[in-house]
Write an enzyme that holds these catalytic residues in place. Structure first.
Site, PDB file in Angstrom:
ATOM      1  CD  GLU B  60      -7.452  -5.696  -0.829  1.00 25.05           C
ATOM      2  OE1 GLU B  60      -7.719  -6.894  -1.055  1.00 25.05           O
ATOM      3  OE2 GLU B  60      -6.775  -4.998  -1.609  1.00 25.05           O
ATOM      4  CG  HIS B 129      -9.519   2.741  -9.213  1.00 23.25           C
ATOM      5  ND1 HIS B 129      -9.815   1.615  -9.926  1.00 23.25           N
ATOM      6  CD2 HIS B 129      -8.221   2.604  -8.831  1.00 23.25           C
ATOM      7  CE1 HIS B 129      -8.736   0.836  -9.988  1.00 23.25           C
ATOM      8  NE2 HIS B 129      -7.771   1.408  -9.329  1.00 23.25           N
TER       9      HIS B 129
END
Ligand SMILES: Cc1ncc(C[n+]2csc(CCOP(=O)(O)OP(=O)(O)O)c2C)c(N)n1
Lengths: 375, 330
Positions: B60, B129
Site C-alpha cells: 500500500e 475489514h
C-alpha cells in the site's frame, strides 16, 4: 538425533534453477547434496506419520470449507495444496520455537495443538483472536500482510538477548514479499543477526495476482540482497521442506543469523471462501498441480517401499473423520460472546470514559427489553 | 436515468473518467483481472488495458508513493485500497507526502489523485475489514475527505473527485455497495457541500456514508412518535460544510450526529463543536453523538451492538427532546 549438517556457505542460495526436491512426483527418492545429510532419520514410520499429519490437516481444511458453505463460518482461507509446506516445517521444529504466521497456516496451528474451537473462533466471528499465543508458542494469525515478520524478528532479538536457544519463525506468502514490513524485517534480521527463520509459502498467487506481479526473479533471490542465505525447495515435497527447515534451524541455532526458505507450492482452492479463482486461473494449470499432490507423492513412495498403503489410507480416513467431527462439534459450541464483552480488554484497566459507555450500553440494552421482562 | 447499484455507479464513473481523459489511470491490488474484490473495477482492464488499470504489487505504501510520482508527471491516478484496515501501511505516504506537496512547493506541485477506500462494518467480516479511518485523514490538512451514500451521489462524487486537482480520499461504504437507486450521468456534484435529505422541524440528524440509510430509516420510525427529523448527509468530511448544519440547527434547535467510527476525537466531536461555535444560542438541548464505542472494531458476532442502529439514534433524539431515554429509565 541427526548429524550436524555441513554448514553451507554464507552466500548460499540453493535451488534457484530448480527447487530442491528429494521425492519426485512418482514417489521415487532422489539424492540432493544439500538436503541429504538431514534425511538420515527418514524411515517408513516417519513417512507414515508425515502422511497422516497431512491427511488430517486436509480433512480439517475441507471440513472448515464445508462449514463455511453451510453458513457456520463467515469465511475460511483454504490451505489445500500446501499441506507438505506446513507439515514439513511444523514437524521440523521443537515446540519452543515461536511461530508468527498469517491466516492460512492452520496446519501449523494444528501441529501446535491449537484446538478446533480456538481455530474456528475468528472465522465464526466470536473472537478477534482465537487462542493463547503463549500456550501454543504461536502468535494468533495476522491479517495485515507481512506485519508478523517484524514481530518475529523482534521476538528473535529478545530470545537472543535472554540467551535462549529458541528461534522465531516468520511465515508469509509470495504477495507479502512486496510489503515494506517484510523487507524491513529482513534488514533488521540481517543487521542484528537475529535467530529468525523466514518461511515463504510461494503458492503462486496473492488473491488474483500471479507471483510475477510481486517479483521478477525467484523470491529466494531477494534475501541474498540483505545478506540472508536462502533455500528454494519444492513445497509439495514434505521431506524436502522438513530437511530444509531442519538445516535452517540448525544453522540459525548455531548462531549463523537469519535464514530464508521459499517453499514453491500451489493453492489448489480459492484464496478464501469468498473468492472466485476461475476469474484468474485456468483448469490446465490446476491439473498440472493436481499431479504434484503432496499426499499422493508420499503414498507412492511408500508403495515403492512395499508398505501397506491401504492400511495407511484407512488410518488417514479414520483420523480425518475424527478431526472433522471435532470441528463440527466445536462450531456449534462457539456461541456469541456476551454483548457487554465489547468493552473488555481495551486497556488493562478500565478508564472512566469506557466505564461510562459500558453503563450507558447496559441501560440502553435494558430499555429495549420487552415490557415486564426481568431486568 | 437508470436504476443501478452503488457498485455499478462507481464502476460507470471510473469507466467514464478513463474514457474521457487519457491521463486518468487506476492502480491497486486485484483491480485488473479480478475486477477488484468488490468488482468495482470489473471489466475496466479489458476496456482500457493493463497500463491504465494496473494490478499493483501487494504494497500500500508502494501504491500511494508511486501515485505521488505519477501526479508529479501529470497523471491523475485513482488508487484503490482493498479494505479500510489496509490503508494504514500507506498512511506515511498520505500524511507526509500526498497531503503536503502542494503546500510545501508553494503551490507548484498538484496532487490530483483519488484514493478509493471501501470502509465500514456490518458485513460480518474478520479483523481489519470493517474500519472507519476517516478521522485520521480529516485531521490532516491538505486532504479532501468525502463519502458517498447512494448510486447517484457515488457517480457524481467520483467524477468530481477525479476531476479535482487536490488529493481526494473517497470513502465507499461497503455495506451499501449493493443498494440500488436512480442514476443520471449528467448530474454533477461538488466536493464541499452537505445535503439536506429530508426536512424536519424537531431535531437535526447528521450522518454520512453507511449511516445515511440508517438515519433516514430512523426518521421514518420517528414519525410514529410524532417526531419530525431533519436528516443531513454530510458528504464532505474535510472540509466540513458547517453552514448547512448550522442553518438546520437554527431551525430545529437540536442536533444528533451519528457515525460508525468511535466517538472520541471524531467527526461527531467536530460537527458538534462547529455547531456550538456557529449557533450556540439556537441550541435548545445539548447535542448528542451516536457512534461506535471507543473500542477496537469487535468480532462480527458483536458488531450489531457496536454499530449505531435506529433504536440508539432515537434514544439520543429522545434525550435532545427531553423525552424519556434509556439513561433516565428506572
Ligand atoms: C496490508 C494488507 N493489504 C491487503 C490485504 C488484502 N489481502 C488479504 S490476503 C491478500 C493476498 C496475500 O497473498 P500472499 O501474501 O501471497 O499470501 P496467500 O494468501 O497466498 O497465502 C491480500 C491482498 C491485507 N490483508 N493486508
Amino acid at each position: 538425533m541427526l548429524t550436524t549438517p555441513s554448514a553451507p556457505e554464507r552466500d548460499l542460495v540453493a535451488g534457484l534453477a530448480q527447487p530442491l526436491r528429494v521425492l519426485a512426483e512418482d514417489g521415487t527418492r532422489h539424492p540432493d547434496p544439500t538436503l541429504d545429510p538431514l534425511l538420515d532419520d527418514v524411515d517408513e514410520e516417519l513417512l507414515r506419520s508425515l502422511h497422516l499429519d497431512m491427511a488430517v490437516i486436509r480433512a480439517l481444511d475441507d471440513e472448515a470449507v464445508a462449514l463455511q458453505r453451510q453458513g457456520e463460518l463467515g469465511l475460511w482461507p483454504p490451505l489445500r495444496g500446501q499441506e507438505a509446506a506446513q507439515i514439513g516445517l511444523g514437524r521440523a521444529l521443537p515446540e519452543t520455537d515461536f511461530l508468527f504466521t498469517s491466516y492460512r497456516e492452520n496446519g501449523l496451528a494444528w501441529c501446535r495443538g491449537v484446538g478446533p474451537e480456538e481455530m474456528l473462533a475468528v472465522w465464526r466471528g466470536t473472537a478477534l483472536s482465537g487462542w493463547d499465543p503463549f500456550a501454543h508458542h504461536m502468535a494468533t494469525p495476522q491479517v495485515i500482510i507481512g506485519a508478523q515478520t517484524l514481530h518475529a524478528v523482534g521476538w528473535a532479538m529478545a530470545a537472543r538477548a535472554k540467551r535462549e536457544d529458541a528461534l522465531a519463525v516468520a511465515c508469509f506468502g509470495d504477495g507479502a514479499v512486496s510489503q515494506g514490513d517484510v523487507n524491513e524485517a529482513m534488514a533488521f534480521a540481517a543487521s542484528f543477526h537475529a535467530p529468525v527463520l523466514f518461511f515463504c509459502q510461494n503458492n503462486q498467487y496473492a488473491i488474483s495476482e500471479p507471483v510475477t506481479v510481486q517479483a521478477a526473479v525467484p523470491i529466494a533471490q531477494r534475501p541474498a540482497g540483505f545478506g540472508i542465505p536462502a533455500l528454494r525447495v519444492d513445497g509439495n515435497d514434505v521431506l524436502a521442506v522438513r530437511a530444509a527447515s531442519l538445516l535452517a534451524a540448525r544453522r540459525i541455532r548455531a548462531g549463523e543469523g537469519p535464514m530464508f526458505l521459499e517453499a514453491v507450492t500451489y493453492r489448489m482452492g480459492p484464496h478464501t471462501t469468498s473468492d472466485d479463482p476461475t476469474r484468474y486461473r485456468d483448469e490446465a494449470e490446476l491439473e498440472r498441480w493436481r499431479r504434484r499432490c503432496p499426499l499422493a507423492r508420499v503414498e507412492r513412495h511408500l508403495e515403492h517401499l512395499g508398505a501397506d498403503v491401504e492400511q495407511l489410507r484407512a488410518e488417514a480416513q479414520r483420523r480425518g473423520d475424527e478431526a472433522r467431527t471435532g470441528l463440527q462439534e466445536a462450531v456449534t459450541a462457539l456461541a456469541a460472546p456476551a454483548p457487554e464483552s465489547l468493552f473488555d480488554n481495551v486497556l488493562t484497566t478500565e478508564p472512566a470514559h469506557l466505564r461510562r459507555q459500558r453503563e450507558q450500553f447496559r441501560a440502553f440494552t435494558a430499555s429495549l427489553a420487552p415490557e415486564g421482562a426481568a431486568s | 436515468m437508470t436504476t443501478m447499484t452503488m457498485a455499478a455507479a462507481l464502476n460507470a464513473a471510473l469507466g467514464d473518467a478513463l474514457a474521457e481523459d487519457g491521463d486518468v489511470l487506476l492502480i491497486g491490488e486485484d483491480i485488473g483481472t479480478l475486477g477488484g474484490v468488490f468488482r468495482i473495477t470489473d471489466g475496466l482492464k479489458d476496456r482500457f488495458g493493463a497500463e491504465r488499470v494496473i494490478d499493483s504489487p501487494l504494497a500500500e505504501s508502494g501504491i500511494l508513493g508511486t501515485c505521488v510520482g505519477m501526479a508529479y508527471h501529470g497523471l491523475r491516478p485513482v488508487a484503490e485500497i482493498q479494505f479500510d484496515g489496509f490503508v494504514f501501511p500507506a498512511v506515511d505516504q498520505i500524511v507526509t507526502q500526498v497531503s503536503r506537496l502542494h503546500y510545501r512547493t508553494g503551490g507548484r506541485v498538484r496532487m490530483p489523485l483519488t484514493l478509493r477506500i471501501p470502509v465500514g462494518g456490518g458485513i460480518g467480516a474478520v479483523e481489519h475489514h470493517s474500519e472507519s479511518p476517516e478521522a485520521y485523514f480529516a485531521h490532516t490538512p491538505g486532504l479532501r475527505v468525502v463519502t458517498v451514500a447512494d448510486p447517484q451521489d457515488a457517480y457524481s462524487t467520483m467524477r468530481a473527485a477525479i476531476a479535482c486537482d487536490d488529493p481526494v480520499i473517497l470513502l465507499e461504504p461497503k455495506r451499501r455497495y449493493w443498494g440500488t437507486g436512480e442514476m443520471d450521468t449528467s448530474l454533477t456534484a461538488d466536493l464541499d457541500s452537505a445535503r439536506v435529505l429530508r426536512e424536519g422541524r424537531d431535531a437535526t440528524l447528521v450522518a454520512y456514508g453507511p449511516l445515511v440509510v440508517t438515519a433516514l430509516e430512523a426518521a421514518v420510525a420517528a414519525e410514529d412518535d410524532g417526531i419530525d427529523l431533519e436528516v443531513i448527509d454530510l458528504r464532505s468530511l474535510s472540509p466540513l460544510d458547517r453552514d448547512t448544519v448550522a442553518a438546520s440547527v437554527r431551525r430545529t434547535g437540536r442536533l444528533v450526529v451519528t457515525h460508525e467510527a468511535p466517538g472520541s476525537v471524531s467527526l461527531a466531536s467536530e460537527v458538534i463543536t462547529a455547531a456550538v461555535e456557529d449557533c450556540f444560542a439556537h441550541l435548545e438541548a445539548a447535542p448528542e453523538r451516536v457512534t461506535g464505542y471507543d473500542v477496537p472494531y469487535p468480532p462480527a458476532a458483536l458488531e450489531e451492538h457496536h454499530l449505531p442502529g435506529i433504536d440508539r439514534i432515537l434514544d439520543a433524539v429522545d434525550r435532545t427532546l427531553g423525552r424519556r431515554s434509556s439513561r433516565e429509565a428506572a
